[in-house]
Design a protein around this motif. Structure first.
Motif, mmCIF file in Angstrom:
data_model
loop_
_atom_site.group_PDB
_atom_site.id
_atom_site.type_symbol
_atom_site.label_atom_id
_atom_site.label_comp_id
_atom_site.label_asym_id
_atom_site.label_seq_id
_atom_site.Cartn_x
_atom_site.Cartn_y
_atom_site.Cartn_z
ATOM 1 N N LYS A 90 11.028 -8.293 -15.083
ATOM 2 C CA LYS A 90 11.664 -9.571 -15.403
ATOM 3 C C LYS A 90 10.896 -10.732 -14.781
ATOM 4 N N LEU A 91 10.513 -10.553 -13.508
ATOM 5 C CA LEU A 91 9.790 -11.624 -12.816
ATOM 6 C C LEU A 91 8.434 -11.900 -13.472
ATOM 7 N N GLN A 92 7.822 -10.843 -13.982
ATOM 8 C CA GLN A 92 6.510 -11.001 -14.637
ATOM 9 C C GLN A 92 6.638 -11.479 -16.080
ATOM 10 N N GLY A 93 7.893 -11.523 -16.565
ATOM 11 C CA GLY A 93 8.114 -11.991 -17.937
ATOM 12 C C GLY A 93 7.670 -11.007 -18.988
ATOM 13 N N ILE A 94 7.668 -9.736 -18.641
ATOM 14 C CA ILE A 94 7.275 -8.696 -19.586
ATOM 15 C C ILE A 94 8.342 -8.596 -20.674
ATOM 16 N N PRO A 95 7.969 -8.659 -21.945
ATOM 17 C CA PRO A 95 8.964 -8.583 -23.032
ATOM 18 C C PRO A 95 9.749 -7.266 -22.991
#
Length: 630
Positions: A90-95
């Motif tokens: 989530k923090l890395q913005g991974i889809p």
């Protein structure tokens, strides 16, 4: 404090229960070591052999309980990894990144199941081990009790009661506690150590090496502190023993201290011993208490190293973050069982030493076996003969060389002589507490060695100078003389002994409960009760050892009359120091150095002007206690 007093005080050798000594884990009280550790341990294991199936089951339960307990941190690590991956995504913005709560809850439920199973198997293990321990100790107690019944009187004469009681109670309890608690702890600790090492190696050999390297430092710290504290614990035990002895003596001799005005001196002694005990106890607890902070410090350094190296390995994606968290848990689990194992090793040393002391009793030489076809005197008359009897307490020293005595039924035989002359020895031989070295003793023509000891001793009734009464009612104490005695017979015996009057003046009458030492009645009253007990027993042969020495002159006259009635038609042996009490005896045996040097009636012996005459006249010339009775 006397040796017997100190022996009577309950003491436990070795480490404390539960795997921890004073000051926390890793410290144990000074332990007593066995002389033959291997031999005693093998012998103790033989008592466990009948329960080998239960022990196998205990081992299986311990293995299962430990496996489920050890696997749990690894499983919990999976949940930690899953949670970390979801948050990191989530923090890395991974889809599509999210926290898989369903998987985490499945892990949690799985963990709950593992912990429940581990607890269940642990419970079954403790239940089975409790049964094994108690059955083993039950068998051991049975053997010891049976052995004590077969030991000769010389065994008990050579040892204090406190020493024997300590072996039968404290040492057996020590074995019981170790079997029930420490043995299961030892099994679990060893399995945990093995299991944790295996799990750590599966996670990271490098982190395992770091965890193991902290062990030598911990061991070095523990041993150096243990040596210092153990000296203080030894000193603490010594001072505690002295304090207990002082307090016991001061309370038992309370009246004497008051009479001689020694209260201040007694208080000073108490303060001195108490001060030394405080100093030793403070040092022992302080020094041993240092071990926990040091172990925590070393452990924390290990955790820091594991965390740093583990973090580096996670960044390199060599291991998962959940594995690091599981490893830290394993590292915490690793040190405790090692400490427990070291402590239990001390406890086992103490237990084997206790077992050795118990086995020493079991190895003692027993009484001469009973005759294969024992004789029995159905209607005893009381004809007693000592025929060339020879005896000595030590193999190479004879006390009695050639004793010849003939006693007709119904005769009263008085035995007199100085202290150590052999008067009590003669009685001990007659009742077969000791075996003769030569010659024979017969009753009604039957050699006493051909009779069962129980049958032989049932012919006798004894009233000793040292009274023996047990904790119970006065009625029970008198009725001890004959099984199945009726209330009326108990009262009649008390009346015959002139005890009925004082019994009825007590608050509870015949239901008055005597305490352990029967100190709630006077010494003279105790003697009256033992005489009543002998009267109730209605024996064929009486043995009276200074039976009236503890009563006043007037009561003595009453008791003497009761005794005269009791002795009618019975063979009686009377040991006397006050010679005026045995002037009417049919035969007086004068003993000195184990030999009958004179025998005859009172008048005959006085006419001879020998040893007896000198002994008799000296009592009156010195204004002895017999004067008013004479």
């Amino acid at each position: 404090m006397s040796r017997e007093q100190s022996e009577k005080m309950p003491q436990r050798s070795g480490g404390r229960r539960g795997g921890h000594g004073p000051g926390g884990p890793g410290m144990a009280m000074p332990v007593e070591k066995a002389k033959d550790f291997k031999g005693t341990l093998k012998r103790l294991i033989r008592y466990l052999r009948p329960h080998k199936l239960q022990l196998i089951a205990v081992l299986a339960m311990a293995v299962l309980s430990t496996i489920f307990s050890i696997v749990s941190p690894k499983v919990m690590g999976e949940a930690t990894t899953k949670l970390f991956e979801g948050i990191y995504g989530k923090l890395q913005g991974i889809p599509g990144a999210s926290i898989d709560f369903q998987y985490i809850w499945e892990i949690v439920l799985y963990l709950i199941g593992l912990y429940l199973l581990s607890s269940l198997f642990s419970y079954v293990q403790q239940y089975l081990m409790a049964g094994v321990a108690q059955k083993t100790v039950y068998d051991l107690r049975q053997d010891v009790n049976g052995k004590l019944n077969k030991l000769p009187l010389k065994y008990f004469d050579a040892r204090t009661h406190g020493e024997i009681l300590s072996r039968v109670t404290n040492d057996v309890d020590n074995i019981s506690n170790t079997l029930q608690q420490s043995l299961t702890q030892l099994i679990t600790s060893i399995l945990t150590i093995i299991g944790v090492i295996v799990m750590m190696l599966t996670i990271s050999p490098l982190l395992t090496l770091i965890a193991i390297l902290t062990l030598p430092v911990s061991v070095l710290a523990i041993t150096s502190i243990a040596k210092r504290s153990q000296k203080q614990f030894v000193r603490q035990q010594k001072e505690l023993g002295q304090l207990n002895g002082h307090v016991e003596e001061m309370y038992t001799g309370h009246k004497i201290i008051k009479v001689f005005g020694r209260e201040r001196k007694s208080q000073q002694q108490f303060d001195e011993i108490n001060g030394r005990l405080y100093e030793a106890g403070w040092k022992a607890q302080f020094i041993s208490g240092v071990i926990m902070p040091i172990m925590s410090f070393i452990g924390n350094i290990g955790y820091v190293l594991i965390s740093v190296v583990g973090g580096i390995l996670v960044t390199k994606q060599t291991i998962k973050i959940g594995d690091v968290q599981a490893f830290i848990q394993y590292a915490r689990q690793f040190t405790m069982p090692i400490t427990q194992t070291a402590n239990i090793a001390n406890i086992i040393q103490s237990t084997v030493a206790s077992a050795e002391r118990v086995f020493e009793i079991l190895d003692e030489a027993e009484e001469t076996p009973e005759a294969a076809k024992p004789a029995r005197i159905e209607e005893p008359k009381g004809n007693v003969v000592f025929d060339h009897v020879k005896f000595g307490y030590e193999p190479n020293q004879s006390l009695i060389e050639d004793m010849n005595i003939r006693v007709s039924p119904g005769q009263t035989i008085a035995i007199v002589g100085p202290t150590g002359a052999g008067k009590t020895t003669l009685i001990n031989l007659l009742m077969r507490f000791y075996e003769v070295k030569g010659g024979a003793i017969t009753i009604d023509g039957v050699n006493i060695t051909e009779m069962k000891r129980g049958d032989l001793r049932s012919l006798f009734g004894m009233v000793l100078q040292d009274t023996w009464l047990f904790n119970g009612t006065i009625r029970e104490n008198i009725a001890y003389g004959r099984e199945g005695a009726t209330e009326e017979e108990v009262v009649q015996a008390a009346k015959a002994a002139h005890a009925d009057h004082f019994i009825r003046t007590l608050p509870g009458g015949y239901d008055t409960v005597l305490n352990e030492e029967a100190s709630n009645i006077s010494q003279g009253q105790k003697q009256l009760l033992t005489i009543a007990r002998a009267i109730l027993a209605d024996p064929a042969i009486l043995i009276l050892d200074e039976a009236t020495s503890s009563v006043d002159t007037r009561t003595e006259v009453y008791i003497q009359r009761a005794m005269n009635e009791l002795m009618k038609g019975r063979t009686s042996f009377v040991i006397a120091h006050r010679l005026s009490t045995i002037r009417d005896a049919d035969l007086i045996l004068v003993m000195n150095h184990g030999t009958v040097i004179e025998q005859g009636t009172h008048e005959q012996l006085l006419e001879q002007g020998g040893f007896y005459a000198d002994l008799y006249n000296s009592q009156f010339s010195k204004g002895g206690m017999d004067q008013e009775a004479g």
